[in-house]
Motif scaffolding. Structure first.
Motif, PDB file in Angstrom:
ATOM      1  N   THR A 169      14.199 -14.135 -68.993  1.00 29.33           N
ATOM      2  CA  THR A 169      13.950 -13.569 -67.662  1.00 29.33           C
ATOM      3  C   THR A 169      13.010 -12.391 -67.840  1.00 29.33           C
ATOM      4  O   THR A 169      13.318 -11.446 -68.576  1.00 29.33           O
ATOM      5  N   VAL A 170      11.856 -12.471 -67.196  1.00 34.38           N
ATOM      6  CA  VAL A 170      10.798 -11.475 -67.361  1.00 34.38           C
ATOM      7  C   VAL A 170      10.510 -10.832 -66.011  1.00 34.38           C
ATOM      8  O   VAL A 170      10.268 -11.529 -65.019  1.00 34.38           O
ATOM      9  N   ALA A 171      10.526  -9.515 -65.974  1.00 40.94           N
ATOM     10  CA  ALA A 171      10.185  -8.762 -64.765  1.00 40.94           C
ATOM     11  C   ALA A 171       8.913  -7.966 -65.016  1.00 40.94           C
ATOM     12  O   ALA A 171       8.861  -7.132 -65.917  1.00 40.94           O
ATOM     13  N   ILE A 172       7.867  -8.251 -64.238  1.00 37.42           N
ATOM     14  CA  ILE A 172       6.650  -7.430 -64.249  1.00 37.42           C
ATOM     15  C   ILE A 172       6.671  -6.643 -62.945  1.00 37.42           C
ATOM     16  O   ILE A 172       6.380  -7.180 -61.880  1.00 37.42           O
ATOM     17  N   GLU A 173       7.069  -5.375 -63.029  1.00 34.18           N
ATOM     18  CA  GLU A 173       7.243  -4.581 -61.814  1.00 34.18           C
ATOM     19  C   GLU A 173       6.102  -3.577 -61.617  1.00 34.18           C
ATOM     20  O   GLU A 173       5.333  -3.285 -62.533  1.00 34.18           O
ATOM     21  N   GLY A 174       6.030  -3.055 -60.418  1.00 29.30           N
ATOM     22  CA  GLY A 174       4.970  -2.168 -59.968  1.00 29.30           C
ATOM     23  C   GLY A 174       4.724  -2.478 -58.514  1.00 29.30           C
ATOM     24  O   GLY A 174       4.511  -3.648 -58.150  1.00 29.30           O
ATOM     25  N   PHE A 175       4.751  -1.476 -57.653  1.00 27.78           N
ATOM     26  CA  PHE A 175       4.686  -1.708 -56.210  1.00 27.78           C
ATOM     27  C   PHE A 175       3.304  -1.356 -55.695  1.00 27.78           C
ATOM     28  O   PHE A 175       2.914  -0.189 -55.693  1.00 27.78           O
ATOM     29  N   THR A 176       2.529  -2.366 -55.272  1.00 29.28           N
ATOM     30  CA  THR A 176       1.171  -2.229 -54.744  1.00 29.28           C
ATOM     31  C   THR A 176       0.171  -1.925 -55.846  1.00 29.28           C
ATOM     32  O   THR A 176      -0.828  -2.614 -55.999  1.00 29.28           O
ATOM     33  N   HIS A 177       0.426  -0.849 -56.610  1.00 29.14           N
ATOM     34  CA  HIS A 177      -0.418  -0.576 -57.767  1.00 29.14           C
ATOM     35  C   HIS A 177       0.423  -0.730 -59.034  1.00 29.14           C
ATOM     36  O   HIS A 177       1.595  -1.071 -58.996  1.00 29.14           O
ATOM     37  N   LEU A 178      -0.227  -0.557 -60.176  1.00 30.30           N
ATOM     38  CA  LEU A 178       0.468  -0.589 -61.473  1.00 30.30           C
ATOM     39  C   LEU A 178       1.128  -1.944 -61.747  1.00 30.30           C
ATOM     40  O   LEU A 178       2.263  -2.010 -62.225  1.00 30.30           O
ATOM     41  N   ILE A 179       0.423  -3.020 -61.435  1.00 32.30           N
ATOM     42  CA  ILE A 179       0.908  -4.373 -61.705  1.00 32.30           C
ATOM     43  C   ILE A 179       0.192  -4.875 -62.957  1.00 32.30           C
ATOM     44  O   ILE A 179      -1.034  -4.996 -62.971  1.00 32.30           O
ATOM     45  N   SER A 180       0.922  -5.178 -64.002  1.00 33.84           N
ATOM     46  CA  SER A 180       0.293  -5.478 -65.281  1.00 33.84           C
ATOM     47  C   SER A 180      -0.205  -6.920 -65.351  1.00 33.84           C
ATOM     48  O   SER A 180       0.418  -7.801 -65.934  1.00 33.84           O
ATOM     49  N   PHE A 181      -1.376  -7.156 -64.766  1.00 28.26           N
ATOM     50  CA  PHE A 181      -2.021  -8.457 -64.886  1.00 28.26           C
ATOM     51  C   PHE A 181      -2.339  -8.762 -66.342  1.00 28.26           C
ATOM     52  O   PHE A 181      -2.276  -9.919 -66.771  1.00 28.26           O
ATOM     53  N   ALA A 182      -2.683  -7.754 -67.125  1.00 30.15           N
ATOM     54  CA  ALA A 182      -3.023  -7.985 -68.532  1.00 30.15           C
ATOM     55  C   ALA A 182      -1.848  -8.601 -69.285  1.00 30.15           C
ATOM     56  O   ALA A 182      -2.023  -9.503 -70.109  1.00 30.15           O
ATOM     57  N   ARG A 184      19.885  -4.959 -57.116  1.00 27.77           N
ATOM     58  CA  ARG A 184      20.210  -5.766 -58.299  1.00 27.77           C
ATOM     59  C   ARG A 184      19.762  -5.046 -59.572  1.00 27.77           C
ATOM     60  O   ARG A 184      20.478  -5.025 -60.570  1.00 27.77           O
ATOM     61  N   TYR A 185      18.544  -4.500 -59.563  1.00 26.09           N
ATOM     62  CA  TYR A 185      18.087  -3.732 -60.726  1.00 26.09           C
ATOM     63  C   TYR A 185      18.984  -2.518 -60.970  1.00 26.09           C
ATOM     64  O   TYR A 185      19.316  -2.190 -62.110  1.00 26.09           O
ATOM     65  N   GLU A 186      19.366  -1.830 -59.880  1.00 30.70           N
ATOM     66  CA  GLU A 186      20.228  -0.653 -60.029  1.00 30.70           C
ATOM     67  C   GLU A 186      21.563  -1.037 -60.657  1.00 30.70           C
ATOM     68  O   GLU A 186      22.078  -0.324 -61.531  1.00 30.70           O
ATOM     69  N   ALA A 187      22.135  -2.156 -60.217  1.00 36.76           N
ATOM     70  CA  ALA A 187      23.395  -2.606 -60.794  1.00 36.76           C
ATOM     71  C   ALA A 187      23.214  -2.948 -62.274  1.00 36.76           C
ATOM     72  O   ALA A 187      24.065  -2.622 -63.115  1.00 36.76           O
ATOM     73  N   GLY A 188      22.097  -3.590 -62.604  1.00 38.62           N
ATOM     74  CA  GLY A 188      21.832  -3.908 -63.996  1.00 38.62           C
ATOM     75  C   GLY A 188      21.647  -2.663 -64.837  1.00 38.62           C
ATOM     76  O   GLY A 188      22.167  -2.560 -65.955  1.00 38.62           O
ATOM     77  N   ALA A 189      20.919  -1.690 -64.292  1.00 42.05           N
ATOM     78  CA  ALA A 189      20.666  -0.450 -65.025  1.00 42.05           C
ATOM     79  C   ALA A 189      21.948   0.341 -65.254  1.00 42.05           C
ATOM     80  O   ALA A 189      22.098   1.001 -66.285  1.00 42.05           O
ATOM     81  N   ALA A 190      22.867   0.304 -64.284  1.00 43.03           N
ATOM     82  CA  ALA A 190      24.121   1.057 -64.380  1.00 43.03           C
ATOM     83  C   ALA A 190      25.244   0.251 -65.034  1.00 43.03           C
ATOM     84  O   ALA A 190      26.374   0.739 -65.125  1.00 43.03           O
ATOM     85  N   ASN A 191      24.933  -0.978 -65.453  1.00 38.66           N
ATOM     86  CA  ASN A 191      25.937  -1.862 -66.069  1.00 38.66           C
ATOM     87  C   ASN A 191      27.134  -2.068 -65.142  1.00 38.66           C
ATOM     88  O   ASN A 191      28.295  -2.023 -65.559  1.00 38.66           O
ATOM     89  N   LYS A 238      11.481   2.143 -62.879  1.00 42.17           N
ATOM     90  CA  LYS A 238      12.517   2.816 -63.664  1.00 42.17           C
ATOM     91  C   LYS A 238      13.770   1.964 -63.742  1.00 42.17           C
ATOM     92  O   LYS A 238      14.332   1.757 -64.837  1.00 42.17           O
ATOM     93  N   GLU A 239      14.218   1.459 -62.603  1.00 44.05           N
ATOM     94  CA  GLU A 239      15.437   0.656 -62.576  1.00 44.05           C
ATOM     95  C   GLU A 239      15.260  -0.631 -63.389  1.00 44.05           C
ATOM     96  O   GLU A 239      16.160  -1.043 -64.124  1.00 44.05           O
TER      97      GLU A 239
END
Length: 297
Positions: free
Chosen positions: A14-27, A103-110, A177-178
């Protein structure tokens, strides 16, 4: 980037490429395509063109998402081709924006789940049985719960990081961050690698500490055609052009062959566009003021 993806991104992840509007890692997305990863679950709060490219390249078996589309333009045609009709091959798991963040917050907080109110009077719990009503342990009130999202790999683009992996972002913040704290492995892609004292001089911009980072990749222009606040602007022409490219499978495949498979690295991608293209995307300076943290005995 080649080394980071080879070591940290594995078939079936499971791969998450995050970034909202900017900072999206196309590379990073392009390198995953180039290394022909398969059977990935792609997670993203707002999947857009990079996931359309990755799905077209055959890397994904499932998409976990909220809103998806070519922002400001229309549909993601490669994704539509494999999700609509009887021949659908891409599994979908849909949430609201807030549901993905939760969902990310729950994952980050275990945590085993995260409660939220926002699914009342919507059809999403019908479309996605993982969104479940639960009774409050403190009252008779009912809310909805979403399960934790714990990516095997989260990939975040940022303006800068130190060699220790302490990562700083300014401009619009999404759920980078999350997503990073929720993941088992973290790749940070940056425009600049800076000394640790630069990070320490402005500590409040640090959203990801190096202690959770597995790899730092220096990849200038690595978020193109999205933008990086203060470094380069959004390439709006690309998003418009992508609509026509993605409508036709043969045209899309030819684009992948020329711009991804046919290149060894993102630096070749940058060189192929040419200096004049990047010059047009450079913004004028708008410096942020400095603050006094003080020195204490």
């Amino acid at each position: 980037m080649r080394d980071a993806v080879a070591e940290l991104v594995r078939d079936g992840d499971t791969v998450a490429i995050e970034g909202f509007t900017h900072l999206i890692s196309f590379a990073a997305g392009h390198e995953i395509i180039r290394q022909r990863r398969r059977d990935l679950t792609l997670a993203r709060m707002t999947p857009d063109v990079i996931y359309d490219q990755m799905v077209a390249a055959g890397v994904a078996r499932k998409l976990v998402f909220s809103w998806l589309g070519n922002p400001g333009v229309g549909s993601l045609h490669a994704i539509r081709r494999v999700t609509e009709g009887e021949a659908a091959t891409l599994e979908l798991e849909e949430y609201s924006h807030f549901g993905m963040v939760a969902r990310y917050e729950a994952g980050a907080a275990n945590l085993p789940f995260m409660p939220l109110r926002s699914y009342f009077e919507t059809d999403l719990p019908v479309a996605n049985p993982l969104i479940r009503p639960i009774r409050s342990p403190y009252s008779d009130e009912t809310v909805y719960a979403v399960p934790p999202l714990r990516p095997d790999v989260s990939i975040v683009h940022a303006q800068r990081a130190s060699t220790d992996g302490d990562t700083q972002v300014w401009g619009l913040l999404g759920c980078q961050k999350e997503a990073a704290f929720a993941a088992d492995r973290v790749i940070v892609v940056v425009e600049d690698l800076v000394p640790a004292d630069v990070i320490r001089a402005d500590p409040n911009r640090t959203i990801i500490p190096g202690l959770i980072v597995d790899a730092v990749v220096v990849e200038p222009w690595g978020a193109h055609p999205s933008y990086v606040q203060g470094s380069y602007d959004r390439d709006n022409r690309f998003y418009l052009d992508w609509d026509a490219i993605a409508r036709d499978p043969e045209t899309l495949e030819a684009w992948l062959k020329e711009w991804v498979y046919g290149l060894e690295s993102h630096s070749e991608y940058v060189e192929k566009w040419g200096a004049a293209h990047w010059d047009r995307l450079r913004p004028e300076e708008a410096l942020s003021g400095s603050v006094n943290y003080g020195t204490y005995a």
